[in-house]
Scaffold this motif. Structure first.
Motif: not given
Length: 405
Positions: A221-226, A280-283
């Motif tokens: 998720e960290t790689l595609y997070a907004a 946060t980068t969680l998605s």
């Protein structure tokens, strides 16, 4: 990678992150007293669950590593992360005149330790704490919070975090109805985290497998997070590569220091910078995890294992989702269809760990419950951090849940 789909080179960003001291290595818990001494702490209360607290293979190295800095052990944490437990641990913290909390175990022990930190600093009486939590779903405190040193024994990746879940239940006598909430404050970041493969190797394989999928998805998720940044791109991509290979090996072999070393390095890296002040980068996968575990007995790692490939397949049908970067990180960058290769790589990790691949096989919601679960998912705070261009609707969520069933 300039010019590839989903690339963000040159885009403005702001990265605000207070990193703890990170200690890694087999038997590094032997240096706990040294780390506390370096940071000026004298008396540690260990906060853990009853299973960890009664397991000599875990407790003996920690007791030895703390030496005369060990004030006492509070071994009453549970997966429910109750406010009443945190209040009891706060009382023990005061009784033993401790000045640092050492959270030992999984994410629930760390969350309870964070609540203890807030309760100790805020001086909350039990009734006042219960009233505030019932009314607001959180707890407040001014000034400095009491420090935490984290010693994880699972792979969920809750360590480098400024948030914590917290719940209250009427059977505690503190509230009239169940309350689910949490804490979010940059002061909750641990002062140090000790990643010890030898200590994690004492954890049963099934516990490690379930928690691992939760930690692994943090990197995805960290790689595609907004709000991804070049900093988190670098750490998450490197971490995912270590994680994916290491988890496959863990699934095939014994739980040993050698098999856990790349896994723990990967875990450390995918967490770095994902939990930052105010963001946060969680998605979306984590939003699904919350929806599937809210009121159901399914373990969060199992929920992630079931839905992650289906969420990713939907995501890639709607947006780019930085599929090329993800494919490179997972070692499938040469595939003709990088999106499908990413989905298959995630499913392969799940299968290697022996985790479930169907909602029908876990203690989660039935199809009649899917509309209510979908509402929970789209309203979850993490869903707002979906990849740019992805507008997740309740119809989308229900379709994903049906595909996962």
């Amino acid at each position: 990678m300039t010019g590839r789909s989903g690339d963000r080179v040159g885009a403005p960003f702001r990265f605000d992150y207070d990193s703890p001291v990170l200690r890694y290595g087999a038997d590094c818990v032997a240096d706990l007293a040294d780390e506390l001494d370096r940071q000026g702490f004298e008396r540690a209360l260990v906060v853990c669950g009853s299973t960890v607290g009664s397991t000599p293979a875990v407790m003996d190295p920690v007791r030895s590593g703390l030496g005369d800095k060990l004030a006492d052990v509070f071994d009453g944490t549970t997966p429910e992360k109750r406010l009443s437990t945190a209040l009891d641990a706060r009382d023990a913290y005061r009784e033993h005149d401790a000045d640092v909390l050492v959270s030992l175990g999984g994410g629930s022990s760390l969350d309870v330790a964070k609540a203890v930190s807030v309760l100790a600093a805020g001086g909350h009486a039990r009734d006042a704490a219960a009233q505030e939590f019932a009314e607001t779903g959180t707890l407040s405190a001014d000034g400095d919070l009491d420090p935490i040193v984290a010693v994880p024994t699972t792979l969920a990746g809750a360590d480098l975090s400024v948030v914590a879940g917290l719940n209250a239940h009427p059977d505690s006598g503190l509230v009239d109805e169940a309350v689910s909430g949490g804490l979010s404050d940059r002061r909750l970041m641990p002062r140090a985290v000790c990643y010890d493969p030898a200590l994690v190797a004492t954890t049963p394989r099934d516990v490690l497998a379930g928690s691992a999928m939760n930690g692994f998805d943090k990197g995805i998720e960290t790689l595609y997070a907004a709000n991804a940044t070049p900093v988190t791109d670098a750490t998450a991509a490197r971490g995912l590569g270590l994680f994916a290979d290491g988890l496959r090996e863990l699934g095939r072999g014994d739980v040993t220091v050698d098999t856990l070393e790349p896994v723990l390095e990967g875990l450390l890296l995918v967490q770095y910078g994902i939990s930052r002040p105010d963001e946060t980068t969680l998605s979306v996968i984590h939003a699904f995890g919350h929806g599937l575990t809210d009121g159901y007995a399914v373990q969060q790692g199992a929920a992630h294992a079931v839905v992650a490939p289906h969420v990713l397949r939907h995501l890639f049908a709607e947006v780019d989702g930085r599929r090329d970067l993800l494919a490179d990180a997972l070692g499938v960058g040469t595939a003709d269809d990088p999106a499908e290769a990413v989905v298959e790589a995630v499913a392969d990790v799940r299968d290697a760990l022996g985790l479930p691949d169907s909602l029908e096989d876990v203690a989660g919601p039935e199809p009649d419950d899917f509309p209510a679960v979908a509402e929970t998912v789209v309203e979850d705070a993490f869903a707002a951090n979906a990849p740019r261009g992805l507008d997740l609707t309740t119809d989308d969520v229900e379709a994903i849940l049906r595909a996962a069933y």
